[in-house]
Design a protein around this motif. Sequence first.
Motif, PDB file in Angstrom:
ATOM      1  N   ASP A   1       0.862  -1.188   0.000  1.00 20.07           N
ATOM      2  CA  ASP A   1       0.000   0.000   0.000  1.00 20.07           C
ATOM      3  C   ASP A   1       0.895   1.234   0.000  1.00 20.07           C
ATOM      4  OD1 ASP A   1      -1.770   2.082   0.486  1.00 20.07           O
ATOM      5  OD2 ASP A   1      -3.008   0.910   1.857  1.00 20.07           O
ATOM      6  N   ILE A   2       0.797   2.027  -1.070  1.00 28.87           N
ATOM      7  CA  ILE A   2       1.701   3.163  -1.218  1.00 28.87           C
ATOM      8  C   ILE A   2       1.414   4.253  -0.190  1.00 28.87           C
ATOM      9  CG2 ILE A   2       0.325   4.516  -2.856  1.00 28.87           C
ATOM     10  CD1 ILE A   2       2.922   4.929  -4.464  1.00 28.87           C
ATOM     11  N   SER A   3       0.230   4.220   0.406  1.00 25.41           N
ATOM     12  CA  SER A   3      -0.133   5.271   1.369  1.00 25.41           C
ATOM     13  C   SER A   3       0.481   5.059   2.745  1.00 25.41           C
ATOM     14  CB  SER A   3      -1.659   5.370   1.502  1.00 25.41           C
ATOM     15  OG  SER A   3      -2.191   4.192   2.084  1.00 25.41           O
ATOM     16  N   ASN A   4       0.714   3.788   3.132  1.00 27.49           N
ATOM     17  CA  ASN A   4       1.247   3.545   4.472  1.00 27.49           C
ATOM     18  C   ASN A   4       2.412   2.560   4.509  1.00 27.49           C
ATOM     19  OD1 ASN A   4       0.013   1.032   4.094  1.00 27.49           O
ATOM     20  ND2 ASN A   4      -1.812   1.583   5.286  1.00 27.49           N
ATOM     21  N   GLY A   5       2.784   2.002   3.350  1.00 26.61           N
ATOM     22  CA  GLY A   5       3.919   1.097   3.306  1.00 26.61           C
ATOM     23  C   GLY A   5       3.660  -0.279   3.878  1.00 26.61           C
ATOM     24  N   GLU A   6       2.391  -0.630   4.074  1.00 25.19           N
ATOM     25  CA  GLU A   6       2.065  -1.930   4.637  1.00 25.19           C
ATOM     26  C   GLU A   6       1.818  -2.955   3.538  1.00 25.19           C
ATOM     27  OE1 GLU A   6       2.199  -2.730   7.834  1.00 25.19           O
ATOM     28  OE2 GLU A   6       2.859  -0.665   8.226  1.00 25.19           O
ATOM     29  N   ALA A   7       2.136  -4.218   3.850  1.00 28.50           N
ATOM     30  CA  ALA A   7       1.887  -5.304   2.912  1.00 28.50           C
ATOM     31  C   ALA A   7       0.391  -5.568   2.807  1.00 28.50           C
ATOM     32  CB  ALA A   7       2.611  -6.569   3.360  1.00 28.50           C
ATOM     33  N   VAL A   8      -0.061  -5.868   1.605  1.00 29.81           N
ATOM     34  CA  VAL A   8      -1.465  -6.185   1.348  1.00 29.81           C
ATOM     35  C   VAL A   8      -1.511  -7.556   0.678  1.00 29.81           C
ATOM     36  CG1 VAL A   8      -3.570  -5.535   0.119  1.00 29.81           C
ATOM     37  CG2 VAL A   8      -2.076  -3.762   1.078  1.00 29.81           C
ATOM     38  N   ALA A   9      -2.192  -8.502   1.315  1.00 30.72           N
ATOM     39  CA  ALA A   9      -2.366  -9.835   0.749  1.00 30.72           C
ATOM     40  C   ALA A   9      -3.651  -9.840  -0.067  1.00 30.72           C
ATOM     41  CB  ALA A   9      -2.409 -10.883   1.849  1.00 30.72           C
ATOM     42  N   MET A  10      -3.528  -9.985  -1.357  1.00 32.68           N
ATOM     43  CA  MET A  10      -4.685  -9.905  -2.261  1.00 32.68           C
ATOM     44  C   MET A  10      -5.238 -11.300  -2.518  1.00 32.68           C
ATOM     45  SD  MET A  10      -3.129  -7.061  -4.906  1.00 32.68           S
ATOM     46  CE  MET A  10      -1.430  -7.607  -4.720  1.00 32.68           C
ATOM     47  N   ASP A  11      -6.503 -11.495  -2.185  1.00 25.66           N
ATOM     48  CA  ASP A  11      -7.115 -12.815  -2.328  1.00 25.66           C
ATOM     49  C   ASP A  11      -8.458 -12.779  -3.044  1.00 25.66           C
ATOM     50  OD1 ASP A  11      -8.684 -11.593  -0.426  1.00 25.66           O
ATOM     51  OD2 ASP A  11      -8.324 -13.069   1.147  1.00 25.66           O
ATOM     52  N   SER A  12      -8.811 -11.638  -3.637  1.00 29.01           N
ATOM     53  CA  SER A  12     -10.080 -11.542  -4.358  1.00 29.01           C
ATOM     54  C   SER A  12     -10.010 -10.369  -5.329  1.00 29.01           C
ATOM     55  CB  SER A  12     -11.242 -11.352  -3.385  1.00 29.01           C
ATOM     56  OG  SER A  12     -11.099 -10.138  -2.669  1.00 29.01           O
ATOM     57  N   GLY A  13     -10.993 -10.301  -6.227  1.00 30.72           N
ATOM     58  CA  GLY A  13     -11.043  -9.224  -7.210  1.00 30.72           C
ATOM     59  C   GLY A  13     -10.597  -9.700  -8.579  1.00 30.72           C
ATOM     60  N   GLU A  14      -9.948  -8.818  -9.330  1.00 33.97           N
ATOM     61  CA  GLU A  14      -9.446  -9.158 -10.656  1.00 33.97           C
ATOM     62  C   GLU A  14      -8.030  -9.719 -10.521  1.00 33.97           C
ATOM     63  OE1 GLU A  14     -11.141  -9.092 -13.433  1.00 33.97           O
ATOM     64  OE2 GLU A  14     -12.922  -8.226 -12.492  1.00 33.97           O
ATOM     65  N   ILE A  15      -7.853 -10.963 -10.911  1.00 36.88           N
ATOM     66  CA  ILE A  15      -6.544 -11.603 -10.760  1.00 36.88           C
ATOM     67  C   ILE A  15      -5.471 -10.873 -11.555  1.00 36.88           C
ATOM     68  CG2 ILE A  15      -7.154 -13.239 -12.586  1.00 36.88           C
ATOM     69  CD1 ILE A  15      -4.712 -13.793  -9.624  1.00 36.88           C
ATOM     70  N   ILE A  16      -5.841 -10.319 -12.712  1.00 33.13           N
ATOM     71  CA  ILE A  16      -4.845  -9.603 -13.516  1.00 33.13           C
ATOM     72  C   ILE A  16      -4.355  -8.375 -12.771  1.00 33.13           C
ATOM     73  CG2 ILE A  16      -4.403  -8.484 -15.730  1.00 33.13           C
ATOM     74  CD1 ILE A  16      -6.751 -10.122 -16.852  1.00 33.13           C
ATOM     75  N   SER A  17      -5.270  -7.618 -12.177  1.00 35.63           N
ATOM     76  CA  SER A  17      -4.878  -6.441 -11.401  1.00 35.63           C
ATOM     77  C   SER A  17      -4.029  -6.837 -10.208  1.00 35.63           C
ATOM     78  CB  SER A  17      -6.120  -5.678 -10.941  1.00 35.63           C
ATOM     79  OG  SER A  17      -6.861  -5.205 -12.042  1.00 35.63           O
ATOM     80  N   SER A  18      -4.344  -7.988  -9.618  1.00 33.73           N
ATOM     81  CA  SER A  18      -3.603  -8.449  -8.447  1.00 33.73           C
ATOM     82  C   SER A  18      -2.140  -8.719  -8.772  1.00 33.73           C
ATOM     83  CB  SER A  18      -4.266  -9.718  -7.898  1.00 33.73           C
ATOM     84  OG  SER A  18      -3.452 -10.326  -6.924  1.00 33.73           O
ATOM     85  N   VAL A  19      -1.877  -9.521  -9.795  1.00 37.73           N
ATOM     86  CA  VAL A  19      -0.489  -9.854 -10.105  1.00 37.73           C
ATOM     87  C   VAL A  19       0.243  -8.656 -10.687  1.00 37.73           C
ATOM     88  CG1 VAL A  19      -0.975 -12.307 -10.375  1.00 37.73           C
ATOM     89  CG2 VAL A  19      -1.099 -10.817 -12.367  1.00 37.73           C
ATOM     90  N   ARG A  20      -0.493  -7.797 -11.432  1.00 32.33           N
ATOM     91  CA  ARG A  20       0.132  -6.587 -11.981  1.00 32.33           C
ATOM     92  C   ARG A  20       0.534  -5.632 -10.859  1.00 32.33           C
ATOM     93  NH1 ARG A  20       2.099  -2.503 -12.889  1.00 32.33           N
ATOM     94  NH2 ARG A  20       1.814  -1.033 -14.621  1.00 32.33           N
ATOM     95  N   ALA A  21      -0.306  -5.521  -9.809  1.00 31.43           N
ATOM     96  CA  ALA A  21       0.022  -4.671  -8.663  1.00 31.43           C
ATOM     97  C   ALA A  21       1.229  -5.219  -7.913  1.00 31.43           C
ATOM     98  CB  ALA A  21      -1.172  -4.556  -7.734  1.00 31.43           C
ATOM     99  N   SER A  22       1.294  -6.535  -7.786  1.00 33.37           N
ATOM    100  CA  SER A  22       2.372  -7.151  -7.020  1.00 33.37           C
ATOM    101  C   SER A  22       3.731  -6.898  -7.647  1.00 33.37           C
ATOM    102  CB  SER A  22       2.122  -8.656  -6.896  1.00 33.37           C
ATOM    103  OG  SER A  22       3.087  -9.263  -6.070  1.00 33.37           O
ATOM    104  N   MET A  23       3.772  -6.647  -8.963  1.00 33.09           N
ATOM    105  CA  MET A  23       5.059  -6.456  -9.646  1.00 33.09           C
ATOM    106  C   MET A  23       5.319  -5.009 -10.028  1.00 33.09           C
ATOM    107  SD  MET A  23       4.471  -7.489 -13.605  1.00 33.09           S
ATOM    108  CE  MET A  23       5.740  -6.303 -13.980  1.00 33.09           C
ATOM    109  N   ALA A  24       4.522  -4.064  -9.496  1.00 27.95           N
ATOM    110  CA  ALA A  24       4.657  -2.652  -9.875  1.00 27.95           C
ATOM    111  C   ALA A  24       5.844  -2.021  -9.153  1.00 27.95           C
ATOM    112  CB  ALA A  24       3.374  -1.894  -9.555  1.00 27.95           C
ATOM    113  N   ILE A  25       7.041  -2.294  -9.626  1.00 26.33           N
ATOM    114  CA  ILE A  25       8.264  -1.781  -9.012  1.00 26.33           C
ATOM    115  C   ILE A  25       8.257  -0.253  -9.080  1.00 26.33           C
ATOM    116  CG2 ILE A  25      10.783  -1.788  -9.125  1.00 26.33           C
ATOM    117  CD1 ILE A  25      10.542  -4.485 -10.619  1.00 26.33           C
ATOM    118  N   PRO A  26       8.357   0.439  -7.949  1.00 21.64           N
ATOM    119  CA  PRO A  26       8.335   1.905  -7.959  1.00 21.64           C
ATOM    120  C   PRO A  26       9.425   2.476  -8.860  1.00 21.64           C
ATOM    121  CG  PRO A  26       8.145   1.073  -5.722  1.00 21.64           C
ATOM    122  CD  PRO A  26       8.464  -0.112  -6.593  1.00 21.64           C
TER     123      PRO A  26
END
Length: 742
Positions: free
Chosen positions: A168-193
């Motif tokens: 989470d870019i707002s607080n620096g905490e890890a977010v475990a994604m387990d629902s929603g759009e799978i494409i958005s999930s894996v794309r978010a996980s690899m979004a290197i700043p």
Amino acid sequence: MKYISFCFLVLALCTSGFSQDKSSQRPKLGLTLSGGGAKGLAHIGILKAIDSAGLKIDYVTGTSMGAIIGGLYAIGYSGDSIEKITKKINWDLVLSNQYPLRDIIMQEKSEYYKYDLELPWVNHWFRLSTGVLEAQELWIKFSELFFPVYRTKKFDQFSIPFKSIGTDISNGEAVAMDSGEIISSVRASMAIPSLFTAVEYNGKKLVDGGIVRNFPVKDVREMGADIVIGSNVANGLLAGDKINNALQVLLQIAFFREAEDTKQEVPLVNIYAPVHLEKYTMGSFGQSEEILEAGLKEGRELYPRLRRLADSLDAIYGPVQKIHAPVPDLKSVEISSYEVRGNKHTTTDFIVQSTDIITHHAYTPKDLSHMIRRAAGTRYYSHITYSLQPQSDSSAKMIFDVTENPLTFAKIGLNYNQFAGISAILNLTTRDFFTPNSRSLVTANIGQNFRARAEHLQYFGRDRNIAVSISPLFEQFNITTYRNHDEAGLYSQQYFRGDGRFGISTNRDFTVGTGIRFETIYYDPSLSSVVNFNGSNNFFTSYLFIKQNTLDRSVYPKRGFKLDVEGGYVFSQRPNVHLKPTLTLQDTAVSAQPYTRVWLNMETYAPLSSRSTFLLTLQSGMNFNYDHSTLNEFSIGGLSNSFHNQVLFAGLRENSFYSNSLAAMQIGLRYQLFASVYLTARANAMVNNFVSTSRLLTGPDFLSGYSLTFAYNFALGPLEISAMYSDQWKKVLGYINIGIPF
């Protein structure tokens, strides 16, 4: 000792449920895959070892590249199928902000990916680019691979329950994604700043999970895993004596928290597979085959332990019924409705027309990708994604999320070659400024030689397949002339062209049309020259043209075909040419009569292997009834396009010879030595003067030549260093080109 501990672990897990139902008490196996960019491809070797050992994985977690590989495994792809997928991916394309050139509409291809820097007009000023990648092609690839589970919005309903980790870019905490759009999930996980754009996910803006939790073992434990297999490709923090620059210092500080978290995660793993890839970086996709092989090697070494675990569990609990459920067999989806979000300057109808979407029609994932590329190919959008919302009748609603490009860009390029010298190329491109559905641009080449061009391009038709353009061009060059293979003089050439054309495109690759242009040419000798005239000529030409372009990229294409054919009629000329006394009386009359003219340029590229490409170029130009005319000949020589009427020829400098009729063939082989490093060999031959021979300019009837070019394609465009030789000149010549010419 580690084998004894492992046996005690299995024994303890087994005896704890000895008196209960065996199948329900079978220990749950978890799999955790770390982040690591390109190095994450090594995870595939571990997956193949797990599959070969016959182990059934019950839970998967992953971060960054580990989330991508783990997500594919979780929905049913085997390790072997994931390996085949990654070997087919064009990493240079999917990890760039480019679209395939063949998806760009025909009228936009010549300007696409031509400049080193593009500055958008935002909030009343030109702004520097953020420097981050939208990764449109990567998203499209994800959409195809994860299409079979588009109906599944809860990741615990996959073949294997799955979680990916983001930050989470707002607080620096890890977010475990387990629902929603799978494409958005894996794309978010690899979004290197600073490399990839952040991703909106369930109301949060997420970036790469590797910042805080690169090896998410805790998460797979929380899902219920009793035994955890962990594959870790991260190198960890650098040793103090390895930190040599400011960037390494910043990266070291950025990953302090992740390094501390990994120290706590590793002890939670039962079977730990650290893949040692110290000589590679997160961006080493050009060495993907070597990284894959390193992972396969680690998998082979790990296999005996995995097999012992599988045998022990099967001996106590019996064999599992199904090791790995396959990917759901879903080939297409019916789109019953659609919605467009995020558009401001373009209308919903424009998106619909660009994608050519039809409701109550079935589409495959390849079809949907083609729709997205069609819309992106208009150049109005920097990013387009879609989601499929399942409907009660088994159809889906397609939701487009678009990010529009600013309508105006300032663009800058740099170019140097031995003919044109060094120059800055400045461009201003704006859309819909004068009229709707239009593109207007002004380009100036400022340096040792000057060129300027403007164009207004107006689109018509539902599919923007009809275009009318008006384009003036002015250029001023200092041209060296040659005699007996040596420099003989210097001419100043001024050229103006006003061009208007009408074209119809039957698809994104093919255009046919007609046009009329006015040209005026002026030659003035700066130094004594063998060219025995000076003065000017001007004339009108009406012409028909055919253009085709199926190249996969604009710079160093690997496959495709490019064709440019023009047939024209030159009306009565107005020559004002002054001839030197060395010419005989019969040569002094410069014709003003009309004549016909034909031009052809064809390029073909075909891959011979993953690293080598075959090149074939055919060029031909013919001026009929031209023997007493002048100042519109074809100019022979050079390795890069620099001016009108130029015919490229390996072995000769620009303007080495002039001809009023010629035909040339060039064959070549380009080999990719390393990422962005190429070696190209060319050989060509040309026949001249086969229609008629000019009385004012003469040249050999046959030419042959060769070149060898070392090239490095970097941020400023290609850097090319060539050695070339002509059998007629019998000289070895050097040639340098940097960047893309005007």
